[in-house]
Design a protein around this motif. Structure first.
Motif, mmCIF file in Angstrom:
data_model
loop_
_atom_site.group_PDB
_atom_site.id
_atom_site.type_symbol
_atom_site.label_atom_id
_atom_site.label_comp_id
_atom_site.label_asym_id
_atom_site.label_seq_id
_atom_site.Cartn_x
_atom_site.Cartn_y
_atom_site.Cartn_z
ATOM 1 N N SER A 197 0.932 -1.078 -0.016
ATOM 2 C CA SER A 197 -0.397 0.290 -0.242
ATOM 3 C C SER A 197 1.044 1.041 0.371
ATOM 4 C CB SER A 197 -0.809 -0.483 1.127
ATOM 5 O OG SER A 197 -1.789 0.930 1.299
ATOM 6 N N ASN A 198 0.594 2.094 -1.063
ATOM 7 C CA ASN A 198 1.736 3.539 -0.897
ATOM 8 C C ASN A 198 2.909 3.486 -1.265
ATOM 9 O OD1 ASN A 198 -0.651 5.021 -0.641
ATOM 10 N ND2 ASN A 198 -0.594 4.358 1.114
ATOM 11 N N GLN A 199 3.177 1.880 -1.594
ATOM 12 C CA GLN A 199 4.737 1.548 -1.497
ATOM 13 C C GLN A 199 5.798 3.166 -2.308
ATOM 14 O OE1 GLN A 199 5.217 -1.323 0.273
ATOM 15 N NE2 GLN A 199 7.586 -0.625 0.408
ATOM 16 N N ASP A 200 4.995 3.297 -3.038
ATOM 17 C CA ASP A 200 5.590 4.633 -3.790
ATOM 18 C C ASP A 200 6.459 5.800 -3.430
ATOM 19 O OD1 ASP A 200 3.169 5.151 -3.999
ATOM 20 O OD2 ASP A 200 3.526 6.006 -6.154
ATOM 21 N N LEU A 201 5.339 5.957 -2.144
ATOM 22 C CA LEU A 201 5.666 6.897 -1.227
ATOM 23 C C LEU A 201 5.703 7.311 -0.304
ATOM 24 C CD1 LEU A 201 2.035 8.446 -1.815
ATOM 25 C CD2 LEU A 201 3.618 9.411 -3.111
ATOM 26 N N LEU A 202 5.686 5.513 0.469
ATOM 27 C CA LEU A 202 5.929 5.557 1.385
ATOM 28 C C LEU A 202 8.040 5.588 2.088
ATOM 29 C CD1 LEU A 202 5.539 4.764 4.018
ATOM 30 C CD2 LEU A 202 5.339 2.461 3.815
ATOM 31 N N ASN A 203 8.264 4.444 0.736
ATOM 32 C CA ASN A 203 9.687 4.703 0.533
ATOM 33 C C ASN A 203 10.895 5.888 1.108
ATOM 34 O OD1 ASN A 203 9.608 2.028 0.249
ATOM 35 N ND2 ASN A 203 9.867 1.052 -1.455
ATOM 36 N N PRO A 204 10.627 6.994 0.190
ATOM 37 C CA PRO A 204 11.518 7.971 0.079
ATOM 38 C C PRO A 204 11.340 8.331 1.468
ATOM 39 C CG PRO A 204 9.787 8.602 -1.412
ATOM 40 C CD PRO A 204 9.756 6.859 -1.119
ATOM 41 N N TYR A 205 9.146 8.948 1.844
ATOM 42 C CA TYR A 205 9.285 9.225 3.408
ATOM 43 C C TYR A 205 9.600 8.549 4.762
ATOM 44 C CZ TYR A 205 6.249 11.165 6.707
ATOM 45 O OH TYR A 205 5.262 11.866 7.857
#
Length: 258
Positions: free
Chosen positions: A129-137
């Motif tokens: 879930s929301n991995q593309d946003l979660l990783n950099p965050y």
């Protein structure tokens, strides 16, 4: 019932459970980790979604949502290490228990919290879930946490659990369920917004980082961070809050008795 009687009775019940039925106490500790993991998932999801809108709004949303974890723990009942650092010191100060007698209970609780929150973070990351946003965050958050001064980190741990235990304490005292929810969530915001350090919540953040980012994070840095923040949490709940409350509410010794 006085504050001392309330807290001392709760502490002795916890101690008895941990000693006589450690498996039950352990499961209650795992459940507390699961509950805090729910709040962690909500907080991080809100934050990554709102960061592109406004970093300030995202930070406020993160802090506001995180309080749900403590509310659930207090209302539904389970064992959170940081809260127990506060309540279980009452019989120690009054001479009913020795400090070393608390350590097995604290260790069981700490490990149980770790298992609960880490397992939920594992499941969360595996959803993608929301991995593309979660990783950099997550990378930014973890790098920020690991860039620390030991003394400052210790003080952040002290202040964090002082505030967390104030929130939990008012949850014991207030009668209205709605008042408990509102006040606890507001009080918890006052440790999250300044960036104070909660050792059990950090288990969730660091385990998310491991499951999502792999070996790119510094284990030595995480280990030191956890040790320092945990000691700070113990002092914040067990000394900065518990000691003055004990001194204010302890029963008077009868004259003629030593």
């Amino acid at each position: 019932m006085s504050d001392f009687e309330l807290l001392n009775g709760l502490a002795m019940a916890k101690y008895k459970m941990a000693k006589e039925d450690p498996f039950r106490f352990f499961i209650r500790s795992i459940v507390a980790g699961l509950y805090l993991g729910m709040a962690t998932i909500l907080s991080y999801t809100l934050s990554i979604i709102l960061t592109s809108v406004s970093p300030e709004i995202a930070k406020i949303a993160f802090a506001a949502a995180f309080g749900i974890g403590l509310v659930i723990i207090v209302l539904l009942g389970s064992e959170l290490f940081t809260g127990n650092c506060f309540t279980t010191m009452m019989p120690v100060y009054h001479g009913h228990l020795k400090f070393y007698q608390l350590l097995p209970m604290w260790i069981i609780c700490y490990i149980g919290n770790f298992i609960g929150i880490t397992f939920l973070m594992f499941l969360f990351i595996k959803t993608g879930s929301n991995q593309d946003l979660l990783n950099p965050y997550l990378t930014s958050v973890i790098n920020g946490k690991l860039d620390f001064n030991v003394f400052q980190l210790f003080i952040k741990g002290v202040l964090c659990n002082f505030i967390v235990c104030v929130a939990a304490y008012e949850g014991m005292k207030l009668k209205s369920e709605s008042a408990k929810v509102i006040v606890m969530m507001i009080v918890v915001m006052s440790f999250v917004l300044p960036g104070f350090e909660h050792s059990i919540a950090n288990m969730g953040t660091f385990s998310m980082g491991y499951f999502s980012l792999g070996q790119s994070i510094s284990w030595s840095g995480i280990g030191l961070h956890m040790v320092v923040s945990t000691i700070g949490n113990i002092v914040g709940g067990g000394v900065l809050l518990a000691l003055p409350i004990y001194l204010m509410s302890k029963p008077e010794r009868k004259k003629g008795k030593k």
